[in-house]
Motif scaffolding. Structure first.
Motif, PDB file in Angstrom:
ATOM      1  N   VAL A 179      23.323  -5.303 -25.411  1.00  0.00           N
ATOM      2  CA  VAL A 179      23.629  -6.655 -24.951  1.00  0.00           C
ATOM      3  C   VAL A 179      25.093  -7.006 -25.240  1.00  0.00           C
ATOM      4  O   VAL A 179      25.794  -7.559 -24.393  1.00  0.00           O
ATOM      5  CB  VAL A 179      22.679  -7.667 -25.609  1.00  0.00           C
ATOM      6  N   TRP A 183      27.561  -8.486 -22.502  1.00  0.00           N
ATOM      7  CA  TRP A 183      27.820  -9.923 -22.628  1.00  0.00           C
ATOM      8  C   TRP A 183      29.057 -10.220 -23.459  1.00  0.00           C
ATOM      9  O   TRP A 183      29.780 -11.170 -23.219  1.00  0.00           O
ATOM     10  CB  TRP A 183      26.607 -10.606 -23.247  1.00  0.00           C
ATOM     11  N   THR A 255      15.334  -5.629 -24.718  1.00  0.00           N
ATOM     12  CA  THR A 255      16.729  -5.869 -24.345  1.00  0.00           C
ATOM     13  C   THR A 255      16.848  -7.151 -23.536  1.00  0.00           C
ATOM     14  O   THR A 255      17.797  -7.938 -23.729  1.00  0.00           O
ATOM     15  CB  THR A 255      17.290  -4.674 -23.555  1.00  0.00           C
ATOM     16  N   HIS A 256      15.910  -7.389 -22.645  1.00  0.00           N
ATOM     17  CA  HIS A 256      15.872  -8.641 -21.873  1.00  0.00           C
ATOM     18  C   HIS A 256      15.810  -9.845 -22.813  1.00  0.00           C
ATOM     19  O   HIS A 256      16.600 -10.788 -22.688  1.00  0.00           O
ATOM     20  CB  HIS A 256      14.643  -8.617 -20.957  1.00  0.00           C
ATOM     21  N   THR A 259      18.921 -10.465 -24.762  1.00  0.00           N
ATOM     22  CA  THR A 259      19.938 -11.106 -23.928  1.00  0.00           C
ATOM     23  C   THR A 259      19.793 -12.621 -23.980  1.00  0.00           C
ATOM     24  O   THR A 259      20.791 -13.355 -24.044  1.00  0.00           O
ATOM     25  CB  THR A 259      19.832 -10.617 -22.475  1.00  0.00           C
ATOM     26  N   THR A 263      22.736 -15.222 -25.047  1.00  0.00           N
ATOM     27  CA  THR A 263      23.282 -16.182 -24.078  1.00  0.00           C
ATOM     28  C   THR A 263      22.836 -17.612 -24.333  1.00  0.00           C
ATOM     29  O   THR A 263      23.250 -18.522 -23.607  1.00  0.00           O
ATOM     30  CB  THR A 263      22.868 -15.792 -22.646  1.00  0.00           C
ATOM     31  N   ALA A 280      19.267 -11.504 -17.691  1.00  0.00           N
ATOM     32  CA  ALA A 280      18.581 -10.784 -18.770  1.00  0.00           C
ATOM     33  C   ALA A 280      17.976  -9.479 -18.254  1.00  0.00           C
ATOM     34  O   ALA A 280      18.022  -8.442 -18.932  1.00  0.00           O
ATOM     35  CB  ALA A 280      17.502 -11.671 -19.391  1.00  0.00           C
ATOM     36  N   ILE A 283      20.872  -6.813 -17.653  1.00  0.00           N
ATOM     37  CA  ILE A 283      21.244  -6.079 -18.870  1.00  0.00           C
ATOM     38  C   ILE A 283      20.096  -5.178 -19.310  1.00  0.00           C
ATOM     39  O   ILE A 283      20.308  -4.041 -19.739  1.00  0.00           O
ATOM     40  CB  ILE A 283      21.639  -7.047 -19.997  1.00  0.00           C
TER      41      ILE A 283
END
Length: 395
Positions: A179, A183, A255-256, A259, A263, A280, A283
Motif C-alpha cells: 500500500v 499510496w 491489501t484492500h 488501503t 487513505t 482499494a 492496489i
C-alpha cells in the motif's frame, strides 16, 4: 468495504435523582454518585494500564483484566456521562477511550454501560461491563484476547492461540509496504486486524445484523472519537467467508482493507464509493497478474451479454444488502475505473485524483472539479472512456 459507524445511547434519568438533597445549589445525589463512580473507574483504568491485577480487583470484577492481558495499551480512560440508581446498586453510562500502543494515533471512542454494586461501607465496585445500547461489542466482550505481532501489523483474536493468527500477520505484513508503495508513506504504516470466532462475532463487533456481512470477507471501520485526527481503524475479518478464499484472494482482501486504513484521512463525504472501493481494489490486485476478466467475472459476463453499464456505480450499489451479483459488478466497475486512470494517466495521477476529490469537503462538484483539474476531462467524457475501457478489457 469501509464503513463508518457510530452508536449513541441516551440514558433516561429519573426525575427524583435531579432533586437536591442538600440546600439550594448544593450537590445532588446523582452528582455525588457520578463523582464516586468516576473515581472508581479512574482507579480501575490506572490499574489496568499499570498491570496491577490486585488493584484492579479492588474495583470490582476481574473478567476484563484477564481478557485484556494480551492487548498492548497506550491509554485507557472512562468518562462517566450518567448514573442511575437501582436499589442497592447503580448502572452507569460512560465513554471509554483507548489507544493500542504503537498503532493508534488517535483513540478509539466507544460507549459502554457498567453495572455497579455497593459495599456495606458505601464503596462502589463494578460487577459487569458491556456495550451501551446500539453500540457494537469490543473484541474482549467475546472472550480472552490473543495477539500476534508482525513488523507492520497486530492481529488480535479470541478463543484461540496466538500461533493461529500468524497467517494473518504474514499477509498483513505484505499488505502494508504494498500500500505504501502505491499510496505513499503519509500514514501510520501499521494495521490492526481483528479476527473474531465467527460471522456472528464479526457482526457484533460492527453492531449490525450478521446477514449484512454474509459473504463479505472483511471490512474496515474507523472511530474518529471526535478528535478531528486520523481515526483508529480496525480491519475486521469474517472468518467464515475468509476461510473460503485461496491464498491470493486472502492477500487481495487484506491489501484492500489496508488501503482503506492508509487513505482514511483523505477519504471524506466528498469521496464516492466507486473511487474509495475501486482504489482499494486497484492496489489489492497490483502485482497479482490477474487478468481483468478473472478479477471482474460478473462484469465480464454482463459485457458479453451486451449489458455494459451506462454509468459508474452509485453509492447505493455498494450496500452489503445488495443482490450479490449487482454488488460484485459495482466493485468491479469501480476497480476498472481506477485501473483505467492508472493506465491512461499514470498511477501518480490516480493518487492525486483521489486526494483532490477528498479535499473538496462535500460531494457536490468534487468529482467534476477533480476530473477537470487533475485529469483534464469532464464527467461525460470520463464515463464514455470508462465504458469503452470496460468493453475493451472484458469483451
Amino acid at each position: 468495504m469501509a464503513g463508518r459507524r457510530r452508536a449513541w445511547s441516551i440514558g433516561v434519568v429519573g426525575l427524583g435523582l435531579l432533586l437536591p438533597l442538600t440546600g439550594c445549589g448544593g450537590p445532588t445525589a446523582a452528582d455525588s454518585a457520578r463523582a464516586e463512580v468516576q473515581r472508581v473507574l479512574d482507579r480501575r483504568a490506572a490499574a489496568l494500564l499499570g498491570h496491577d491485577e490486585t488493584a484492579y480487583g479492588a474495583t470490582g470484577t476481574r473478567t476484563a483484566y484477564t481478557r485484556l492481558r494480551a492487548l498492548p495499551l497506550a491509554s485507557w480512560s472512562y468518562r462517566v456521562t450518567a448514573v442511575r440508581r437501582t436499589g442497592a446498586g447503580a448502572t452507569a453510562d460512560a465513554d471509554l477511550r483507548y489507544r493500542v500502543a504503537g498503532y493508534d494515533r488517535a483513540p478509539v471512542d466507544v460507549r459502554r454501560t457498567l453495572v455497579l454494586g455497593r459495599t456495606a461501607g458505601g464503596q462502589w465496585y463494578v460487577t459487569a461491563e458491556r456495550p451501551a445500547a446500539r453500540a457494537g461489542q469490543q473484541l474482549w466482550d467475546q472472550g480472552t484476547v490473543t495477539a500476534a505481532r508482525g513488523a507492520h501489523s497486530l492481529v488480535l483474536g479470541t478463543g484461540g492461540a496466538a500461533a493461529d493468527l500468524r497467517s494473518y500477520v504474514r499477509l498483513a505484513d505484505r499488505a502494508v509496504p504494498a500500500v505504501s508503495g502505491a499510496w505513499g508513506t503519509d500514514w501510520s504504516r501499521r494495521v490492526v486486524v481483528l479476527v473474531p470466532r465467527s460471522l456472528a462475532g464479526m457482526a457484533s463487533l460492527l453492531g449490525s445484523p450478521a446477514a449484512a456481512y454474509r459473504g463479505i470477507a472483511a471490512v474496515t471501520t474507523g472511530e474518529a472519537g471526535g478528535s478531528g485526527r486520523t481515526p483508529a481503524d480496525r480491519v475486521v475479518v469474517n472468518p467464515e467467508a475468509y476461510a473460503g478464499l485461496g491464498d491470493p484472494g486472502k492477500q487481495v482482501v487484506l491489501t484492500h482493507e489496508t488501503t482503506h486504513v492508509a487513505t482514511r484521512a483523505r477519504t471524506t463525504a466528498a469521496t464516492p464509493l466507486w473511487l474509495s472501493e475501486g482504489y482499494a481494489d486497484w492496489i489489492g490486485y497490483l502485482g497479482t497478474g490477474r487478468a481483468p476478466a478473472e478479477a471482474a467475472p460478473e462484469l465480464a459476463r454482463a459485457v458479453r451479454d451486451g449489458e455494459t453499464p451506462p454509468a459508474l456505480p452509485g453509492d447505493a450499489d455498494f450496500a452489503f444488502t445488495s443482490e450479490p451479483t449487482a454488488l460484485a459488478r459495482a466493485y468491479e466497475g469501480g476497480w476498472l475505473a481506477c485501473r483505467m486512470i492508472a493506465d491512461q494517466w499514470g498511477p501518480a495521477r490516480l493518487g492525486a485524483f483521489y486526494r483532490t476529490v477528498g479535499a473538496h469537503g462535500q460531494r457536490a462538484g468534487a468529482v467534476e472539479e477533480a476530473l477537470e483539474k487533475v485529469l483534464g476531462t469532464s464527467p461525460r467524457e470520463f464515463t464514455a472512456r470508462w465504458r469503452a475501457y470496460v468493453r475493451a478489457q472484458l469483451g
